[in-house]
Structure formats: structure tokens, C-alpha cells
Enzyme design. Structure first.
Site, PDB file in Angstrom:
ATOM      1  N   THR A  48       0.625  -1.311  -0.093  1.00  0.00           N
ATOM      2  CA  THR A  48      -0.027   0.098  -0.137  1.00  0.00           C
ATOM      3  C   THR A  48       0.905   1.293  -0.007  1.00  0.00           C
ATOM      4  O   THR A  48       0.421   2.180  -0.592  1.00  0.00           O
ATOM      5  CB  THR A  48      -1.097   0.090   1.422  1.00  0.00           C
ATOM      6  N   TYR A 136       5.216 -12.226   5.692  1.00  0.00           N
ATOM      7  CA  TYR A 136       4.417 -11.246   4.801  1.00  0.00           C
ATOM      8  C   TYR A 136       3.859 -12.356   3.638  1.00  0.00           C
ATOM      9  O   TYR A 136       5.060 -12.430   2.799  1.00  0.00           O
ATOM     10  CB  TYR A 136       4.705 -10.008   4.278  1.00  0.00           C
ATOM     11  N   LYS A 164       1.433 -12.199   8.374  1.00  0.00           N
ATOM     12  CA  LYS A 164       0.337 -11.501   7.590  1.00  0.00           C
ATOM     13  C   LYS A 164      -0.167 -12.252   6.546  1.00  0.00           C
ATOM     14  O   LYS A 164       0.614 -12.457   5.374  1.00  0.00           O
ATOM     15  CB  LYS A 164       0.996 -10.231   7.295  1.00  0.00           C
ATOM     16  N   THR A 166      -2.062 -12.717   3.421  1.00  0.00           N
ATOM     17  CA  THR A 166      -3.164 -12.203   2.413  1.00  0.00           C
ATOM     18  C   THR A 166      -3.385 -13.066   1.403  1.00  0.00           C
ATOM     19  O   THR A 166      -2.441 -13.030   0.216  1.00  0.00           O
ATOM     20  CB  THR A 166      -2.208 -10.899   2.036  1.00  0.00           C
ATOM     21  N   ASP A 190      -9.014  -7.315   3.441  1.00  0.00           N
ATOM     22  CA  ASP A 190     -10.096  -6.404   4.115  1.00  0.00           C
ATOM     23  C   ASP A 190     -11.401  -6.780   4.102  1.00  0.00           C
ATOM     24  O   ASP A 190     -12.478  -6.744   4.990  1.00  0.00           O
ATOM     25  CB  ASP A 190      -9.998  -4.864   4.171  1.00  0.00           C
ATOM     26  N   GLU A 191     -11.684  -7.334   2.679  1.00  0.00           N
ATOM     27  CA  GLU A 191     -13.182  -7.675   2.616  1.00  0.00           C
ATOM     28  C   GLU A 191     -13.422  -9.014   2.951  1.00  0.00           C
ATOM     29  O   GLU A 191     -14.675  -9.513   2.936  1.00  0.00           O
ATOM     30  CB  GLU A 191     -13.484  -7.782   0.745  1.00  0.00           C
ATOM     31  N   SER A 207      -5.356  -2.126   3.792  1.00  0.00           N
ATOM     32  CA  SER A 207      -5.153  -0.798   2.933  1.00  0.00           C
ATOM     33  C   SER A 207      -6.270   0.207   3.194  1.00  0.00           C
ATOM     34  O   SER A 207      -6.236   1.346   3.299  1.00  0.00           O
ATOM     35  CB  SER A 207      -4.991  -0.913   1.561  1.00  0.00           C
ATOM     36  N   TYR A 251      -5.282   2.608  -4.766  1.00  0.00           N
ATOM     37  CA  TYR A 251      -4.562   3.573  -4.015  1.00  0.00           C
ATOM     38  C   TYR A 251      -5.167   4.834  -4.154  1.00  0.00           C
ATOM     39  O   TYR A 251      -5.197   5.767  -3.307  1.00  0.00           O
ATOM     40  CB  TYR A 251      -3.195   3.246  -4.070  1.00  0.00           C
TER      41      TYR A 251
END
Length: 293
Positions: A48, A136, A164, A166, A190-191, A207, A251
Site C-alpha cells: 500500500t 508477509y 500477515k 494475505t 479487508d473484504e 489498505s 490507492y
């Protein structure tokens, strides 16, 4: 080391039109996250932050500014990962000297590194810096998939705190939580906050938390409390917002939403598109009015 559980914004970086770092704007973004979004911490130097388009010195400057502005108000994690191990070590030493609570490093990418090479990469950063490490894992961008047993190998180093995560593989997420209950997991999508929280993640790094951090905390805490219906309602609204942000340009749209709140969020770094078209600015205003007013 501060408590690293909870809601962490993946910190945006403000750039000037010529691509240089906008220090004033970056400081404002840090303050907005602390004062308005009420986050538990910041994840500095990640995707991000447009990190992989920056020089080593620019990355250091961002670490310095973020730490100087946040001071000790919240927890700070420095993402120092690089396909260049020596750069990762240099950045890790610098962030550690600044007082970052933990390092994080994306898995080395582009070349198809073997798992022993990946483990050596993490162990080398830890040995050189003496700091803690968060793996990550973002396989859809790096192409690197780490399995349950391989995480166990990484976790043999007592400085590795967790991952992390993702990725959309919630079976792997559940297996990791069961196999290594003493290691932390931060959700990275996030979703999908609600399903990740229902599986017991310890926090989230996102983000969209730069503008939607309050809702993120609500989803996380409601799910922890077993109030899934209420959490799902907020996740629905959050995902409507995220859908709009993604369609408009991730972004740049988040930066535009910050600008609409008086934050000097700046441009994106080329080769990304530097700024939104007038039509997309208008759409960002619609998102702001509908979801963030």
C-alpha cells in the site's frame, strides 16, 4: 515491544507530482490513522505504501517520518522485505534502530526460490537485526505458497511472531491457527475480515483501514464477541465501499477519500497512474458521501 494484536493500517504514502515523498502529507496520513481511524498500529513499507517502486533511501525516509510522527502512540511494524537480501538487512537494521516494534518481510519473489532459501532469508534478517519478524505471505502477487509444515520450520526461530496472511485459503488459515496457536495471524484481505476473525486471527492489516478503520474494528470485535449478524451487516457495507474503491483504482481512490477529509494525500508513484481523472474524482466523492460521511 507493544501489543501487536488488533487493527493495523497498511500505511499509504503521499507523493508529490514529481514522485518525491511529500513529508507533510505523509505525516497527515499517519495522524489521520491515529486520531480518526483509531488504529492499534501501522504497517509501514508494504504494498500500500508503493514500497517496491522506491529506492532504499526513500524507504528509510518513510520509516523515519512515520516513526517520528507516531512516536510511541501506537505499535509500528516495518516491512523490509526485498528480493535483495542485503537491502532487506539494511532496512531492518535501520527500522530497528528507530524503535519499530517488529519487522515484517514479504517472501522473496520473482525467482523461484526453494524453501531452504526462503528460510535462510528470514533467519538472516533476524540474525542481523535482532528484531522480531512477521512473515508477509501474499501468494497471489509473489507466487510463493508456504505450507503448514514449512511455517513450522520458520517458527523454529523464536523471533518469528507469525504471519500477515494475505490469501483466500481459509483452510490453510484454520490449519495454521490449530497447529501453531501461540503464533499470531493478521488477516490481509479487508473484504474477508469477518470469516478470518471467525477463525481466530489476532488482528488485521489493511489498505482500506486508512479510511475505513472504524468499521474494520467493529467487524473484528463483533465477530470476536459472537455477534455475527451485526458483524455481517457491517461487512456488507464495507464490501460495497471496497468494491467501489477497487473499480475506481485502489490507492488513488483511497488517497482521494483522504483528500476529501482535508489530508494532503498526494499522488501515486509512477509507473502507476499519478492521479484520478475528473470522472473518477467525482465517483470518489460519491463513495465518500454514501459510505464515509
Amino acid at each position: 515491544m507493544k501489543n501487536l494484536k488488533g487493527i493495523f493500517s497498511a500505511l499509504l504514502v503521499s507523493f508529490n507530482a514529481d514522485g518525491s515523498i511529500n513529508e507533510k502529507g505523509l505525516r497527515q496520513i499517519v495522524r489521520y490513522n491515529i486520531d480518526k481511524m483509531k488504529v492499534d498500529g501501522l504497517y509501514v513499507g508494504g504494498s500500500t505504501g508503493e514500497n517496491f517502486m522506491l529506492s532504499t533511501e526513500e524507504k528509510k525516509e518513510i520509516f523515519r517520518i512515520a516513526k517520528d510522527e507516531a512516536k510511541d502512540e501506537i505499535a509500528l511494524i516495518a516491512q523490509v522485505g526485498s528480493v535483495n537480501l542485503q537491502e532487506a538487512i539494511e532496512l531492518g537494521k535501520y527500522a530497528t534502530e528507530l524503535g519499530y516494534d517488529s519487522l515484517s518481510a514479504v517472501t522473496p519473489f520473482y525467482y523461484k526460490f526453494s524453501f531452504p532459501e526462503i528460510k535462510h532469508y528470514y533467519d538472516s534478517i533476524i540474525e542481523a537485526t535482532g528484531n522480531y519478524m512477521i512473515v508477509y505471505s501474499i501468494p497471489f502477487l509473489t507466487g510463493v505458497n508456504i505450507g503448514v509444515e514449512q511455517f513450522g520450520e520458520l517458527y523454529k526461530n523464536p523471533k518469528v511472531l507469525g504471519v500477515k496472511f494475505t490469501a483466500g485459503d481459509f483452510y490453510l488459515l484454520e490449519r495454521l491457527k490449530k497447529a501453531y496457536p501461540n503464533h499470531l495471524i493478521w488477516a490481509g484481505f479487508d473484504e474477508m475480515m469477518l470469516p478470518a476473525a471467525s477463525l481466530g486471527v489476532d488482528g488485521a492489516i489493511g489498505s482500506t483501514f486508512n479510511v475505513n478503520g472504524v468499521r474494520a474494528r467493529q467487524i473484528f470485535e463483533l465477530t470476536q464477541a459472537g455477534k455475527l449478524k451485526e458483524a455481517l451487516e457491517i461487512q456488507h457495507v464495507t464490501n460495497d465501499l471496497i468494491e467501489g474503491i477497487l473499480a475506481n483504482g485502489l490507492y488513488l481512490t483511497i488517497k482521494e477519500l483522504l483528500k476529501l477529509d482535508g489530508v494532503e494525500a498526494g499522488y501515486c508513484r509512477e509507473p502507476m497512474t499519478k492521479e484520478l481523472s475528473p470522472e473518477k474524482v467525482a465517483f470518489a466523492k460519491e463513495l465518500k458521501a454514501k459510505y464515509l460521511s
